[in-house]
Design an enzyme around this catalytic site. Structure first.
Site, short mmCIF file in Angstrom:
data_model
loop_
_atom_site.label_atom_id
_atom_site.label_comp_id
_atom_site.label_asym_id
_atom_site.label_seq_id
_atom_site.Cartn_x
_atom_site.Cartn_y
_atom_site.Cartn_z
N GLY A 73 0.82 -1.22 0.00
CA GLY A 73 0.00 0.00 0.00
C GLY A 73 0.84 1.26 0.00
O GLY A 73 0.37 2.33 0.33
N LEU A 74 2.12 1.14 -0.38
CA LEU A 74 3.00 2.31 -0.38
C LEU A 74 3.36 2.78 -1.79
O LEU A 74 4.29 3.55 -1.98
CB LEU A 74 4.26 2.03 0.45
CG LEU A 74 4.02 1.86 1.96
CD1 LEU A 74 5.29 1.44 2.69
CD2 LEU A 74 3.48 3.14 2.60
N GLY A 75 2.64 2.28 -2.76
CA GLY A 75 2.73 2.86 -4.10
C GLY A 75 3.88 2.36 -4.97
O GLY A 75 4.32 3.07 -5.87
N ALA A 104 3.00 2.23 -8.94
CA ALA A 104 3.01 3.53 -9.62
C ALA A 104 4.42 4.08 -9.71
O ALA A 104 4.83 4.65 -10.73
CB ALA A 104 2.11 4.51 -8.87
N ALA A 105 5.18 3.89 -8.64
CA ALA A 105 6.56 4.40 -8.62
C ALA A 105 7.36 3.76 -9.75
O ALA A 105 8.09 4.45 -10.49
CB ALA A 105 7.20 4.12 -7.26
N ASP A 154 -1.98 7.29 -6.84
CA ASP A 154 -0.59 6.82 -6.72
C ASP A 154 0.32 7.44 -7.78
O ASP A 154 1.43 7.89 -7.47
CB ASP A 154 -0.53 5.30 -6.85
CG ASP A 154 -1.16 4.60 -5.65
OD1 ASP A 154 -1.98 5.25 -4.97
OD2 ASP A 154 -0.84 3.43 -5.42
O1 PMV Z 1 -3.29 -0.19 -1.06
P1 PMV Z 1 -3.21 0.60 -2.31
O2 PMV Z 1 -2.03 1.47 -2.40
O3 PMV Z 1 -3.43 -0.24 -3.50
O4 PMV Z 1 -4.42 1.66 -2.22
C1 PMV Z 1 -5.70 1.39 -2.66
C2 PMV Z 1 -6.56 2.58 -2.40
C3 PMV Z 1 -8.02 2.36 -2.70
O5 PMV Z 1 -8.70 3.57 -2.36
C4 PMV Z 1 -8.60 1.24 -1.86
C5 PMV Z 1 -8.26 2.04 -4.17
C6 PMV Z 1 -7.99 3.17 -5.13
O6 PMV Z 1 -7.79 2.86 -6.34
O7 PMV Z 1 -7.99 4.34 -4.73
#
Ligand code: PMV
Length: 344
Positions: free
Chosen positions: A113-115, A118-119, A161
């Site tokens: 969940g730290l991107g 995308a990075a 992201d």
């Molecule tokens: O955990 P990540 O970095 O994939 O974040 C997902 C964020 C959501 O809001 C759950 C989905 C989105 O596309 O915004």
């Protein structure tokens, strides 16, 4: 000639999941970086070297008992999928023709969940554009290119992201659009990543589909409790708005309370399994002004990250307490610099 493009990690501070339904979200760049180097090679095509990615090796604190092995080839393969797609996109849209070596170095853990996705995408296309003389300094175009690639690889993706990887700083997602907020201050955040990656057959797909599956689960809950969900989502939207004001005033006590409330809302929509919940509670009781899950959350026994806002003078206590749970803990700063492209 060697081109080096580096980009930051991201954390969603407020509004994840609800942003999928048009609500506001606030995200920031963290001072962990990923870089892609592009240089010439004698042969044709593209030669890729991934030097190091956390979650793909061993991460340990030599001063504590804790060590965490992460050997997850499937996740590493997924990271490579973004690079492959970026290269194909650049060939198709910009006519690049290979003859390069790409070298990736990263401090950003995968699937936390730290991107990292995308990075990887933003840094790859930025480095290729510059190497092939296609770089015109247009960050908006770069972000849109990267977002297209991310969507092609993972299905759906919000613009959050890729915006953070490109611009750094803070961004507000509002009505599906991206707004850069340049007047917010840098703050300290302690992150704790729980990763119980079950190595071996059968579990890889759980990880790969994590964000998508969690978004689906939230949708099911939304459909089952539509009017209640609408209230929760509106509250989340309100929290994001209040958070921007609190940050602007540097009112960290208020910001922390807003984080705690946002965490409660995420729990209510079912994206907080036991280990992440325990980590948040522990942080809240060990020197944090506030703590919450960030990003998609986690599936039971899956990978996920918690962000905690340390009270002044309590970061050590907070880091140690969080580290004792087995989480990978980092002391980071927000508002980090976006894309940097250099030539050597
Ligand atoms: O955990 P990540 O970095 O994939 O974040 C997902 C964020 C959501 O809001 C759950 C989905 C989105 O596309 O915004």
């Amino acid at each position: 000639m060697k081109i080096i493009a580096s980009v930051p990690a991201k954390a969603i501070l407020f509004g994840e999941h609800f942003v999928v339904y048009g609500k506001r979200a606030l995200a920031t760049a963290l001072n962990l970086r990923l870089s892609v180097e592009v240089s010439g090679r004698a042969g044709e095509g593209y030669h890729l070297i991934v030097e190091d990615i956390p979650l793909f090796g061993l991460d340990m604190e030599l001063t504590s008992e804790y060590a965490q092995p992460f050997i997850n080839y499937d996740e590493a393969a997924r990271a490579i999928a973004y690079i492959r797609s970026a290269v194909q996109y650049m060939e198709r849209e910009y006519g690049i023709d290979g003859g390069v070596e790409l070298r990736v170095k990263s401090e950003i853990p995968l699937s936390a969940g730290l991107g990292s996705s995308a990075a990887t995408t933003v840094a790859t296309i930025a480095a290729l554009k510059r190497y092939f003389g296609l770089w015109n300094g247009d960050l908006d175009e770069l972000r849109r290119d990267a977002h297209k690639i991310e969507k092609a690889v993972q299905g759906n993706a919000s613009p959050t992201d890729t915006a953070i990887s490109t611009y750094g700083g803070y961004v507000l997602i509002e009505g599906g659009g991206v707004k850069r907020l340049r007047d917010l201050p840098e703050i300290e955040l302690v992150t704790g990543t729980i990763c119980t990656i079950p190595v071996g057959a059968g579990h890889e797909s759980e990880l790969r589909l994590k964000t998508r599956e969690l978004v689906e689960r939230v949708k099911t809950r939304k459909e089952a409790f539509s009017s209640v969900f609408e209230h929760i989502a509106s509250a989340a939207d309100e929290l994001t708005g209040e958070a921007v004001v609190a940050l602007r005033r540097h009112d960290l006590t208020r910001l922390g309370s807003l984080m705690n409330i946002n965490h409660g809302l995420l729990d209510s929509i079912g994206v907080v399994p036991r280990r992440l919940s325990e980590l948040v509670k522990l942080a809240q009781e060990s020197g944090a002004l506030g703590a919450k899950v960030t990003g998609a959350g986690a599936l039971p026994d899956g990978t996920g990250t918690v962000i905690a806002l340390p009270a002044a003078g309590h970061s050590d206590e907070l880091r140690i307490a969080m580290g004792l749970t087995g989480a990978i803990v980092r002391d980071l700063r927000t508002n980090a610099m976006g894309l940097v492209v250099e030539e050597e």
